[in-house]
Design an enzyme around this catalytic site. Sequence first.
Site, PDB file in Angstrom:
ATOM      1  N   SER A 172       0.843  -1.178   0.000  1.00 60.13           N
ATOM      2  CA  SER A 172       0.000   0.000   0.000  1.00 60.13           C
ATOM      3  C   SER A 172       0.883   1.234   0.000  1.00 60.13           C
ATOM      4  O   SER A 172       1.876   1.287   0.737  1.00 60.13           O
ATOM      5  CB  SER A 172      -0.904   0.008   1.243  1.00 60.13           C
ATOM      6  OG  SER A 172      -1.790   1.107   1.215  1.00 60.13           O
TER       7      SER A 172
ATOM      8  N   HIS B   2       2.303  12.279  -1.524  1.00 54.38           N
ATOM      9  CA  HIS B   2       1.824  13.650  -1.380  1.00 54.38           C
ATOM     10  C   HIS B   2       2.939  14.588  -1.857  1.00 54.38           C
ATOM     11  O   HIS B   2       3.875  14.890  -1.107  1.00 54.38           O
ATOM     12  CB  HIS B   2       1.482  13.977   0.080  1.00 54.38           C
ATOM     13  CG  HIS B   2       0.325  13.216   0.626  1.00 54.38           C
ATOM     14  ND1 HIS B   2      -0.971  13.459   0.235  1.00 54.38           N
ATOM     15  CD2 HIS B   2       0.264  12.218   1.551  1.00 54.38           C
ATOM     16  CE1 HIS B   2      -1.794  12.649   0.897  1.00 54.38           C
ATOM     17  NE2 HIS B   2      -1.071  11.882   1.693  1.00 54.38           N
TER      18      HIS B   2
ATOM     19  N   HIS C 237      -2.333   7.190  -5.012  1.00 54.92           N
ATOM     20  CA  HIS C 237      -2.451   6.074  -4.075  1.00 54.92           C
ATOM     21  C   HIS C 237      -2.525   4.782  -4.868  1.00 54.92           C
ATOM     22  O   HIS C 237      -3.115   4.727  -5.947  1.00 54.92           O
ATOM     23  CB  HIS C 237      -3.737   6.243  -3.245  1.00 54.92           C
ATOM     24  CG  HIS C 237      -4.264   4.974  -2.664  1.00 54.92           C
ATOM     25  ND1 HIS C 237      -5.258   4.225  -3.272  1.00 54.92           N
ATOM     26  CD2 HIS C 237      -3.936   4.311  -1.532  1.00 54.92           C
ATOM     27  CE1 HIS C 237      -5.517   3.169  -2.535  1.00 54.92           C
ATOM     28  NE2 HIS C 237      -4.741   3.188  -1.479  1.00 54.92           N
TER      29      HIS C 237
ATOM     30  N   ASN D  46      -2.825   0.343  -3.998  1.00 57.36           N
ATOM     31  CA  ASN D  46      -2.822  -0.796  -3.090  1.00 57.36           C
ATOM     32  C   ASN D  46      -3.038  -2.053  -3.913  1.00 57.36           C
ATOM     33  O   ASN D  46      -3.910  -2.085  -4.787  1.00 57.36           O
ATOM     34  CB  ASN D  46      -3.947  -0.656  -2.040  1.00 57.36           C
ATOM     35  CG  ASN D  46      -4.048  -1.875  -1.142  1.00 57.36           C
ATOM     36  OD1 ASN D  46      -4.652  -2.882  -1.493  1.00 57.36           O
ATOM     37  ND2 ASN D  46      -3.446  -1.769   0.030  1.00 57.36           N
TER      38      ASN D  46
ATOM     39  N   ARG E 247      -3.202  -6.362  -3.112  1.00 62.72           N
ATOM     40  CA  ARG E 247      -3.249  -7.285  -1.984  1.00 62.72           C
ATOM     41  C   ARG E 247      -3.808  -8.638  -2.416  1.00 62.72           C
ATOM     42  O   ARG E 247      -4.546  -8.735  -3.398  1.00 62.72           O
ATOM     43  CB  ARG E 247      -4.117  -6.705  -0.871  1.00 62.72           C
ATOM     44  CG  ARG E 247      -5.543  -6.397  -1.314  1.00 62.72           C
ATOM     45  CD  ARG E 247      -6.292  -5.529  -0.306  1.00 62.72           C
ATOM     46  NE  ARG E 247      -7.658  -5.227  -0.760  1.00 62.72           N
ATOM     47  CZ  ARG E 247      -7.977  -4.204  -1.534  1.00 62.72           C
ATOM     48  NH1 ARG E 247      -7.024  -3.368  -1.956  1.00 62.72           N
ATOM     49  NH2 ARG E 247      -9.231  -4.006  -1.904  1.00 62.72           N
TER      50      ARG E 247
ATOM     51  N   HIS F  32      -5.443   7.405 -17.397  1.00 60.04           N
ATOM     52  CA  HIS F  32      -6.443   6.398 -17.730  1.00 60.04           C
ATOM     53  C   HIS F  32      -6.018   5.514 -18.899  1.00 60.04           C
ATOM     54  O   HIS F  32      -6.411   4.346 -18.953  1.00 60.04           O
ATOM     55  CB  HIS F  32      -7.794   7.069 -17.977  1.00 60.04           C
ATOM     56  CG  HIS F  32      -8.496   7.407 -16.696  1.00 60.04           C
ATOM     57  ND1 HIS F  32      -9.279   6.506 -16.015  1.00 60.04           N
ATOM     58  CD2 HIS F  32      -8.506   8.550 -15.947  1.00 60.04           C
ATOM     59  CE1 HIS F  32      -9.753   7.066 -14.909  1.00 60.04           C
ATOM     60  NE2 HIS F  32      -9.310   8.309 -14.858  1.00 60.04           N
TER      61      HIS F  32
ATOM     62  N   HIS G 232     -20.771  12.361   2.057  1.00 58.08           N
ATOM     63  CA  HIS G 232     -21.168  13.502   2.872  1.00 58.08           C
ATOM     64  C   HIS G 232     -20.829  14.828   2.204  1.00 58.08           C
ATOM     65  O   HIS G 232     -21.403  15.863   2.555  1.00 58.08           O
ATOM     66  CB  HIS G 232     -20.520  13.423   4.262  1.00 58.08           C
ATOM     67  CG  HIS G 232     -19.030  13.542   4.259  1.00 58.08           C
ATOM     68  ND1 HIS G 232     -18.209  12.519   3.841  1.00 58.08           N
ATOM     69  CD2 HIS G 232     -18.206  14.564   4.619  1.00 58.08           C
ATOM     70  CE1 HIS G 232     -16.943  12.900   3.958  1.00 58.08           C
ATOM     71  NE2 HIS G 232     -16.916  14.134   4.427  1.00 58.08           N
TER      72      HIS G 232
ATOM     73  N   GLY H 157      -4.859  -5.118  14.143  1.00 56.12           N
ATOM     74  CA  GLY H 157      -3.795  -4.914  15.109  1.00 56.12           C
ATOM     75  C   GLY H 157      -2.474  -4.480  14.526  1.00 56.12           C
ATOM     76  O   GLY H 157      -1.444  -4.565  15.195  1.00 56.12           O
TER      77      GLY H 157
ATOM     78  N   ARG I  54       0.510  -1.986  13.173  1.00 57.34           N
ATOM     79  CA  ARG I  54       1.121  -0.791  13.740  1.00 57.34           C
ATOM     80  C   ARG I  54       0.368   0.452  13.251  1.00 57.34           C
ATOM     81  O   ARG I  54       0.229   0.680  12.053  1.00 57.34           O
ATOM     82  CB  ARG I  54       2.588  -0.741  13.315  1.00 57.34           C
ATOM     83  CG  ARG I  54       3.384   0.450  13.797  1.00 57.34           C
ATOM     84  CD  ARG I  54       4.844   0.245  13.446  1.00 57.34           C
ATOM     85  NE  ARG I  54       5.622   1.445  13.689  1.00 57.34           N
ATOM     86  CZ  ARG I  54       5.921   2.343  12.751  1.00 57.34           C
ATOM     87  NH1 ARG I  54       5.500   2.159  11.492  1.00 57.34           N
ATOM     88  NH2 ARG I  54       6.636   3.405  13.040  1.00 57.34           N
TER      89      ARG I  54
END
Length: 304
Positions: A93, A97, A107, A109, A111, A146, A176, A259, A261
């Site tokens: 990941s 900036h 960004h 990621n 996985r 793209h 929102h 859990g 870090r």
Amino acid sequence: MPDPAAVDAYLTELQDRICTGLEEEEDGGARFEERRFDGPGGSRSRPRVLAEGEVIEKAAVNFTHARGDRLPPAATERRPQLAGASFEAVSLSMIVHPRNPYAPTTHMNVRAFVAAPPDGEPVWWFGGGFDLTPIYGFEEDAVHWHETARAACAPLGPDAYPRYKKECDEYFFLAHRGEARGIGGLFFDDLDGPDWDTAFAFQQSVGDHFLPAYRPILARRKDTPYGERERQFQLLRRGRYVEFNLVYDRGTKYGLQSGRRVESVLASMPPLVRWEVDFEPEPGSAEERLTSHFLEPRDWLAGR
């Protein structure tokens, strides 16, 4: 058969490659600093952070290979039948900036999960993608981004790009605020077919296409002159990034629930940010054009 070790080998090499590529764009000589952590059951992580560069204000490229006795709730929301299953999760990941407001945030990621229910066969799936969040939009950057995203989808055929572009537009949306986080890219989740080898080849293609997608844009924009107005707008828009990651992002929820870090989970956060009550950009300005033009979902490759 699922092969998490192969994913581990690929993603650690990809981490090295991406860090080297970003460092080559860093004119001031800033470099990634690496830490290593070992966890229970052979889990390990290798987070890397570049901070206070002349080009890159902050970047994080984090590799994790997690093993556990029970999948976190964020990983079973869409697969409730796997609640209680042991698992392996291998991921890379990253976030960039840039310092210059004309250079977009990005960004990625990628996985892979392998879960072992107590009374069934192992279940595997892949997820990930990459997306671009400009502060000031440029048509040529959006088209290049793209076009490269479309090329990354080749292992799954011509239907993959429009499908995963649409999923990206839908996922990276601040309900929102009623606006997109950026101009999208690719987002895929729960990819468990047509077979492991094809799905893994697609994950590798997405990873391999990240630098060709982003580096030309960063190189083109990193030296653009800017002033305090652009800087303040950049910090304001970064606030939207923080809102998305804390309110909606599944990866953040998974990392906190598993859990991991906390510093690594929240490494995606920008170093500086601001909020302003009832901000309204000047009509017809480049700031106004970001939301009125670039953040409206559209087909950037129409006719191409």
